[in-house]
Design an enzyme around this catalytic site. Structure first.
Site, PDB file in Angstrom:
ATOM      1  N   SER A  60       0.823  -1.214   0.000  1.00 16.50           N
ATOM      2  CA  SER A  60       0.000   0.000   0.000  1.00 16.50           C
ATOM      3  C   SER A  60       0.855   1.260   0.000  1.00 16.50           C
ATOM      4  CB  SER A  60      -0.911   0.006   1.223  1.00 16.50           C
ATOM      5  OG  SER A  60      -1.750  -1.120   1.211  1.00 16.50           O
TER       6      SER A  60
HETATM    7  N1  SAM Z   1      -1.259  -4.949   3.869  1.00 19.22           N
HETATM    8  C1  SAM Z   1      -0.392  -4.929   2.701  1.00 19.22           C
HETATM    9  C2  SAM Z   1       0.739  -3.950   2.904  1.00 19.22           C
HETATM   10  O1  SAM Z   1       1.218  -3.847   3.966  1.00 19.22           O
HETATM   11  O2  SAM Z   1       1.185  -3.307   1.979  1.00 19.22           O
HETATM   12  C3  SAM Z   1      -1.132  -4.594   1.439  1.00 19.22           C
HETATM   13  C4  SAM Z   1      -1.942  -5.675   0.988  1.00 19.22           C
HETATM   14  S1  SAM Z   1      -2.621  -5.598  -0.625  1.00 19.22           S
HETATM   15  C5  SAM Z   1      -3.146  -3.973  -0.893  1.00 19.22           C
HETATM   16  C6  SAM Z   1      -4.125  -6.474  -0.245  1.00 19.22           C
HETATM   17  C7  SAM Z   1      -3.916  -7.945   0.102  1.00 19.22           C
HETATM   18  O3  SAM Z   1      -5.176  -8.492   0.467  1.00 19.22           O
HETATM   19  C8  SAM Z   1      -3.396  -8.782  -1.061  1.00 19.22           C
HETATM   20  O4  SAM Z   1      -2.197  -9.399  -0.710  1.00 19.22           O
HETATM   21  C9  SAM Z   1      -4.527  -9.789  -1.286  1.00 19.22           C
HETATM   22  O5  SAM Z   1      -4.058 -11.059  -1.703  1.00 19.22           O
HETATM   23  C10 SAM Z   1      -5.171  -9.839   0.080  1.00 19.22           C
HETATM   24  N2  SAM Z   1      -6.549 -10.342   0.103  1.00 19.22           N
HETATM   25  C11 SAM Z   1      -7.587 -10.082  -0.736  1.00 19.22           C
HETATM   26  N3  SAM Z   1      -8.676 -10.774  -0.356  1.00 19.22           N
HETATM   27  C12 SAM Z   1      -8.323 -11.480   0.759  1.00 19.22           C
HETATM   28  C13 SAM Z   1      -8.999 -12.407   1.616  1.00 19.22           C
HETATM   29  N4  SAM Z   1     -10.283 -12.759   1.431  1.00 19.22           N
HETATM   30  N5  SAM Z   1      -8.319 -12.930   2.653  1.00 19.22           N
HETATM   31  C14 SAM Z   1      -7.027 -12.614   2.892  1.00 19.22           C
HETATM   32  N6  SAM Z   1      -6.319 -11.764   2.098  1.00 19.22           N
HETATM   33  C15 SAM Z   1      -6.969 -11.217   1.049  1.00 19.22           C
END
Ligand code: SAM
Length: 224
Positions: A60
């Site tokens: 992010s």
């Molecule tokens: N928190 C991260 C960081 O520190 O930069 C950013 C994460 S990214 C924007 C969003 C994440 O959510 C992705 O890795 C995606 O695979 C995960 N995601 C989406 N749907 C999800 C779900 N149902 N359960 C767990 N993770 C999920």
């Protein structure tokens, strides 16, 4: 740890953009973002921008990490659930401001790398697992705070409200299209009543229920 000039510049930029909580700014300053991005993006680690981390996902934007962390109003004794571990950067920032972070990521390949990274960097109060974060983590609930780092559709998933402790705060992006997504703060009072407030426009990858097919069978998930 001595901060690099580009780290200090980023923190000053975040302060100018509305991250005013000194503890949050300090946590960001002490989190080495270059360790959380793929090697080819290390020279851009302290730009205020989201960057690719593989599997079509992103780390992010630092401003959004700062604003969402600030919106959580964390305290040092709190237990926090994060949905969407990704590379672990947001979890690392949270871990400096609370007692323990529980985090769930649906891509096992990302999670494997992230857990190695968090161990190498000495983040011992983060527990991250592979699983469908839409189910929350019932075995560890209730949580004082919940942060979701992928966008759910228009409704706040009831699971997250159920797993939030009385007096708790949930911060999450809502909205199906990237042109109409906002971060919301949801508060649950001591009697269990829920109120929500719209904070700012954002663009997040979607929150997707279930596990990706490439993960195969066998879900190493305490999340339900
Ligand atoms: N928190 C991260 C960081 O520190 O930069 C950013 C994460 S990214 C924007 C969003 C994440 O959510 C992705 O890795 C995606 O695979 C995960 N995601 C989406 N749907 C999800 C779900 N149902 N359960 C767990 N993770 C999920």
């Amino acid at each position: 740890m001595t901060s690099e000039p580009r780290q200090i510049r980023l923190v000053m930029e975040l302060r100018a953009e509305g991250v005013t909580d000194a503890a949050v700014l300090g946590a960001i300053e002490r989190t080495p973002r270059e360790e959380f991005v793929p090697p080819q993006f290390r020279d851009r680690a302290y730009e205020n921008t989201a960057l690719p981390i593989g599997e079509g996902q992103t780390i992010s934007q630092p401003l959004i990490v700062g604003l969402m962390t600030q919106a959580l109003q964390l305290g040092p004794r709190m237990k926090v659930l994060e949905i969407g571990t990704g590379c672990g950067y947001q979890a690392a920032v949270l871990s400096k401001l609370c007692r323990r972070v529980y985090s769930i990521e649906r891509h096992k390949s990302l999670l494997g790398e992230t857990n190695k990274r968090l161990a190498r960097l000495g983040y011992h109060n983060i527990t991250a697992i592979a699983g469908d974060g839409m189910k929350g983590w019932p075995e560890q609930a209730p949580f004082d705070r919940i942060i979701v780092t992928a966008a759910a559709s228009r409704e706040v998933p009831q699971t997250f409200i159920d797993q939030l402790a009385p007096g708790g705060i949930l911060v999450l992006p809502l909205g199906t299209s990237t042109s109409d997504q906002h971060v919301w703060r949801v508060r649950k009072d001591e009697e269990g009543s829920v109120t929500r407030e719209k904070l700012w426009a954002v663009r997040f990858v979607p929150l997707i229920g279930g596990m990706p097919e490439s993960n195969g069978r066998g879900q190493a998930n305490g999340a339900g």
